[in-house]
Motif scaffolding. Structure first.
Motif, PDB file in Angstrom:
ATOM      1  N   VAL A  66       0.856  -1.183   0.000  1.00 21.67           N
ATOM      2  CA  VAL A  66       0.000   0.000   0.000  1.00 21.67           C
ATOM      3  C   VAL A  66       0.893   1.234   0.000  1.00 21.67           C
ATOM      4  CG1 VAL A  66      -1.843   1.249   1.185  1.00 21.67           C
ATOM      5  CG2 VAL A  66      -1.748  -1.249   1.328  1.00 21.67           C
ATOM      6  N   VAL A  67       0.701   2.108  -0.983  1.00 28.94           N
ATOM      7  CA  VAL A  67       1.511   3.319  -1.079  1.00 28.94           C
ATOM      8  C   VAL A  67       0.600   4.540  -1.191  1.00 28.94           C
ATOM      9  CG1 VAL A  67       3.535   2.220  -2.129  1.00 28.94           C
ATOM     10  CG2 VAL A  67       1.673   3.007  -3.597  1.00 28.94           C
ATOM     11  N   ARG A  68       1.129   5.679  -0.784  1.00 28.25           N
ATOM     12  CA  ARG A  68       0.406   6.930  -0.913  1.00 28.25           C
ATOM     13  C   ARG A  68       1.393   8.023  -1.284  1.00 28.25           C
ATOM     14  NH1 ARG A  68      -1.376   8.645   5.180  1.00 28.25           N
ATOM     15  NH2 ARG A  68      -2.660  10.108   3.968  1.00 28.25           N
ATOM     16  N   ASN A  69       0.889   9.205  -1.612  1.00 30.57           N
ATOM     17  CA  ASN A  69       1.762  10.321  -1.942  1.00 30.57           C
ATOM     18  C   ASN A  69       2.866  10.411  -0.891  1.00 30.57           C
ATOM     19  OD1 ASN A  69       2.895  12.985  -2.088  1.00 30.57           O
ATOM     20  ND2 ASN A  69       1.102  13.664  -3.233  1.00 30.57           N
ATOM     21  N   PRO A  70       4.144  10.318  -1.297  1.00 33.98           N
ATOM     22  CA  PRO A  70       5.220  10.296  -0.314  1.00 33.98           C
ATOM     23  C   PRO A  70       5.321  11.553   0.549  1.00 33.98           C
ATOM     24  CG  PRO A  70       6.088  10.509  -2.538  1.00 33.98           C
ATOM     25  CD  PRO A  70       4.643  10.176  -2.670  1.00 33.98           C
ATOM     26  N   VAL A  71       4.844  12.685   0.031  1.00 41.67           N
ATOM     27  CA  VAL A  71       4.856  13.912   0.832  1.00 41.67           C
ATOM     28  C   VAL A  71       3.833  13.795   1.958  1.00 41.67           C
ATOM     29  CG1 VAL A  71       4.525  16.409   0.828  1.00 41.67           C
ATOM     30  CG2 VAL A  71       5.619  15.311  -1.129  1.00 41.67           C
ATOM     31  N   THR A  72       2.639  13.378   1.616  1.00 41.34           N
ATOM     32  CA  THR A  72       1.598  13.173   2.633  1.00 41.34           C
ATOM     33  C   THR A  72       2.019  12.098   3.614  1.00 41.34           C
ATOM     34  OG1 THR A  72      -0.046  13.706   0.943  1.00 41.34           O
ATOM     35  CG2 THR A  72      -0.852  12.727   2.979  1.00 41.34           C
ATOM     36  N   THR A  94       6.221  -0.077 -11.866  1.00 41.43           N
ATOM     37  CA  THR A  94       5.003  -0.805 -11.512  1.00 41.43           C
ATOM     38  C   THR A  94       3.989  -0.862 -12.658  1.00 41.43           C
ATOM     39  OG1 THR A  94       3.960   1.209 -10.659  1.00 41.43           O
ATOM     40  CG2 THR A  94       5.242  -0.126  -9.095  1.00 41.43           C
ATOM     41  N   GLY A  95       4.152   0.048 -13.627  1.00 40.46           N
ATOM     42  CA  GLY A  95       3.161   0.120 -14.702  1.00 40.46           C
ATOM     43  C   GLY A  95       1.878   0.796 -14.253  1.00 40.46           C
ATOM     44  N   GLN A  96       1.940   1.544 -13.146  1.00 38.27           N
ATOM     45  CA  GLN A  96       0.777   2.242 -12.608  1.00 38.27           C
ATOM     46  C   GLN A  96       1.107   3.720 -12.402  1.00 38.27           C
ATOM     47  OE1 GLN A  96      -0.219  -1.287  -9.485  1.00 38.27           O
ATOM     48  NE2 GLN A  96      -1.508   0.514  -9.287  1.00 38.27           N
ATOM     49  N   ASN A  97       0.167   4.577 -12.744  1.00 38.73           N
ATOM     50  CA  ASN A  97       0.322   6.007 -12.506  1.00 38.73           C
ATOM     51  C   ASN A  97      -0.558   6.390 -11.325  1.00 38.73           C
ATOM     52  OD1 ASN A  97       0.404   8.786 -12.500  1.00 38.73           O
ATOM     53  ND2 ASN A  97       0.135   9.013 -14.701  1.00 38.73           N
ATOM     54  N   PHE A  98       0.061   6.719 -10.202  1.00 43.57           N
ATOM     55  CA  PHE A  98      -0.691   7.049  -8.996  1.00 43.57           C
ATOM     56  C   PHE A  98      -1.124   8.509  -8.959  1.00 43.57           C
ATOM     57  CE2 PHE A  98       1.664   3.229  -8.032  1.00 43.57           C
ATOM     58  CZ  PHE A  98       0.738   2.458  -7.343  1.00 43.57           C
ATOM     59  N   GLU A  99      -0.685   9.286  -9.945  1.00 42.26           N
ATOM     60  CA  GLU A  99      -1.150  10.666 -10.148  1.00 42.26           C
ATOM     61  C   GLU A  99      -0.893  11.571  -8.950  1.00 42.26           C
ATOM     62  OE1 GLU A  99      -5.287  10.170 -11.259  1.00 42.26           O
ATOM     63  OE2 GLU A  99      -4.738   9.775 -13.347  1.00 42.26           O
ATOM     64  N   TRP A 100       0.216  11.352  -8.260  1.00 43.32           N
ATOM     65  CA  TRP A 100       0.534  12.206  -7.120  1.00 43.32           C
ATOM     66  C   TRP A 100       0.870  13.633  -7.549  1.00 43.32           C
ATOM     67  CZ3 TRP A 100       3.811   7.495  -5.559  1.00 43.32           C
ATOM     68  CH2 TRP A 100       3.014   6.577  -4.867  1.00 43.32           C
ATOM     69  N   GLU A 101       1.300  13.805  -8.796  1.00 46.15           N
ATOM     70  CA  GLU A 101       1.628  15.132  -9.288  1.00 46.15           C
ATOM     71  C   GLU A 101       0.374  15.995  -9.417  1.00 46.15           C
ATOM     72  OE1 GLU A 101       4.717  12.845  -9.137  1.00 46.15           O
ATOM     73  OE2 GLU A 101       3.018  12.276 -10.403  1.00 46.15           O
ATOM     74  N   LEU A 102      -0.788  15.374  -9.605  1.00 46.00           N
ATOM     75  CA  LEU A 102      -2.031  16.129  -9.683  1.00 46.00           C
ATOM     76  C   LEU A 102      -2.337  16.790  -8.349  1.00 46.00           C
ATOM     77  CD1 LEU A 102      -4.342  13.728 -11.749  1.00 46.00           C
ATOM     78  CD2 LEU A 102      -2.994  15.676 -12.550  1.00 46.00           C
ATOM     79  N   GLU A 103      -1.972  16.111  -7.258  1.00 48.71           N
ATOM     80  CA  GLU A 103      -2.157  16.692  -5.930  1.00 48.71           C
ATOM     81  C   GLU A 103      -1.274  17.910  -5.762  1.00 48.71           C
ATOM     82  OE1 GLU A 103      -2.193  14.065  -2.542  1.00 48.71           O
ATOM     83  OE2 GLU A 103      -2.461  12.327  -3.854  1.00 48.71           O
ATOM     84  N   GLU A 104      -0.057  17.820  -6.315  1.00 48.63           N
ATOM     85  CA  GLU A 104       0.865  18.945  -6.236  1.00 48.63           C
ATOM     86  C   GLU A 104       0.314  20.150  -7.003  1.00 48.63           C
ATOM     87  OE1 GLU A 104       5.410  20.161  -7.684  1.00 48.63           O
ATOM     88  OE2 GLU A 104       4.578  18.195  -8.129  1.00 48.63           O
ATOM     89  N   ASP A 105      -0.201  19.873  -8.187  1.00 51.29           N
ATOM     90  CA  ASP A 105      -0.723  20.950  -9.029  1.00 51.29           C
ATOM     91  C   ASP A 105      -1.936  21.624  -8.402  1.00 51.29           C
ATOM     92  OD1 ASP A 105       1.234  20.373 -10.855  1.00 51.29           O
ATOM     93  OD2 ASP A 105      -0.053  19.095 -12.101  1.00 51.29           O
TER      94      ASP A 105
END
Length: 296
Positions: free
Chosen positions: A120-126, A277-288
Motif C-alpha cells: 500500500v503506497v500513498r503520496n510520499p509527501v503526505t 510498476t506500470g501504474q500512474n498514482f497521479e501524485w503530481e495532480l495533488e501537487e498541481d
C-alpha cells in the motif's frame, strides 16, 4: 552437529539437508574447528572460529539492530506461528517495515518464493507528514517538520536520510524486491483510492489473490469524523470496525514552500516508480492542485 545444537537451538527455517545446513555442518565438523571451539573467549579467537563465524553470517541475519534480529526471527518462524492453512484458504501477515528493510526480500524469498505481496503506497509527501504527525504525538519535544526535512534549508538540501522521507522513495525499495520477486507476485494499492473507493481497491486485491469478490460497497461506510471508511458486515448489526485512536489525527500546518520542495524532490522517484510498476498514482495532480490530506 547434533551435540552442538543441544546448546544452540537451530533456527526453524534451516531445514535438515538444506544447502545452508550442509555447508554449516561441513564447517563445524572440521578438526580445526572442533579443536578451537574451546578457545572461544575474545582473547583466543582462532582461524577455525573465525571461519565458523564467516559461514554462519552467510546464512544468519546481520544483527546490527533489534529490528533486523526481529525480522529474521519472524521470517524464519512465520510458518510455525501462522495458523494451519487448509486447501482453498489464504494466510496473511502484515508488517509495514518489510518493504523498506534491506534484508527482507532475500529472507522472505528463501522462506516462500511463491508468496504474493501486497504493498500500500500513498503520496510520499503526505506519507512523510503523517509519519511525522505520529512521532510528534509520542515525542512532542522533537523539532519541527521543516527543520527535520532539510540538511540545509537555505541551500534547499533535503535530508533524504531522515526515515520519514527515505521511506517514500518507493522506487529505491522496490528495486530490492524486484531482484527476488516478479511483478506478477506484487500488487500495489493506492492509499488515496483506498480512502475514496475502498470497495474498488479491495476488489482488485481479491482478484490478485484469486478470490471471489465478496467484499463490496455494502461493507463500507465513510466516517466523517475520522476521514476514513469504516468496515461493516451487512448481515451483522454490531458496531462497524473503524480505524483506531492512533489514526485520523489532524496534520500540523507545514510551510507550503517546504511541501513544494518535497514534491519536486520526489517527482523523479515517483516517475521511476510509475514506470517500474506500470501504474500512474497521479501524485503530481495533488501537487498541481495544492491539495493534500489533512489527516493521517
Amino acid at each position: 552437529m547434533a551435540e552442538y545444537s543441544r546448546n544452540v537451538p537451530m533456527v526453524s527455517c534451516l531445514q535438515l539437508n538444506s544447502v545452508p545446513v550442509l555447508k554449516l555442518n561441513k564447517v563445524v565438523s572440521q578438526k580445526a574447528f572442533v579443536r578451537d571451539v574451546k578457545k572461544m573467549s575474545p582473547s583466543q579467537q582462532t582461524y577455525g572460529v573465525e571461519l565458523y563465524h564467516s559461514k554462519v553470517n552467510q546464512f544468519a541475519p546481520v544483527s546490527s539492530t533489534a529490528l533486523q534480529r526481529e525480522l529474521w526471527q519472524e521470517a524464519c518462524q512465520n510458518r510455525d506461528l501462522m495458523p494451519s492453512t487448509l486447501e482453498g484458504q489464504i494466510t496473511m501477515e502484515k508488517t509495514p517495515s518489510y518493504f523498506v528493510t534491506n534484508h527482507a526480500p532475500k529472507r522472505i524469498h528463501t522462506m516462500a518464493r511463491d508468496i504474493k505481496l501486497i504493498i500500500v503506497v500513498r503520496n510520499p509527501v503526505t506519507r512523510a507528514i503523517s509519519d511525522y504527525t505520529q512521532t510528534l504525538s509520542k515525542k512532542p519535544e522533537i523539532n519541527t517538520f521543516e527543520v527535520l526535512a532539510f540538511k540545509n534549508r537555505t541551500l534547499g538540501l533535503i535530508d533524504a536520510s531522515w526515515s520519514a522521507l527515505r521511506i517514500g522513495i518507493y522506487a529505491l525499495h522496490l528495486e530490492s524486491w524486484m531482484q527476488y520477486f516478479p511483478l506478477s507476485q506484487m500488487h500495489f494499492v493506492s492509499g488515496e483510492r483506498l480512502i475514496v473507493d475502498p470497495a474498488g481497491e479491495m476488489g482488485k486485491v481479491q482478484d490478485f489473490l484469486g478470490l471471489k469478490r465478496i467484499v463490496t460497497d455494502k461493507h463500507f461506510y465513510f466516517n466523517k469524523t475520522k476521514g476514513f471508511p469504516c468496515l461493516k458486515k451487512p448481515e451483522d448489526s454490531s458496531t462497524p470496525r473503524c480505524l483506531g485512536k492512533s489514526k485520523g489525527r489532524t496534520h500540523p500546518k507545514i510551510d507550503p514552500d517546504v511541501i513544494r520542495r518535497l514534491h519536486k524532490f520526489y517527482k523523479p522517484f515517483n516517475m521511476m516508480f510509475y514506470q517500474m510498476t506500470g501504474q500512474n498514482f497521479e501524485w503530481e495532480l495533488e501537487e498541481d492542485s495544492g491539495s493534500r490530506s489533512s489527516q493521517d
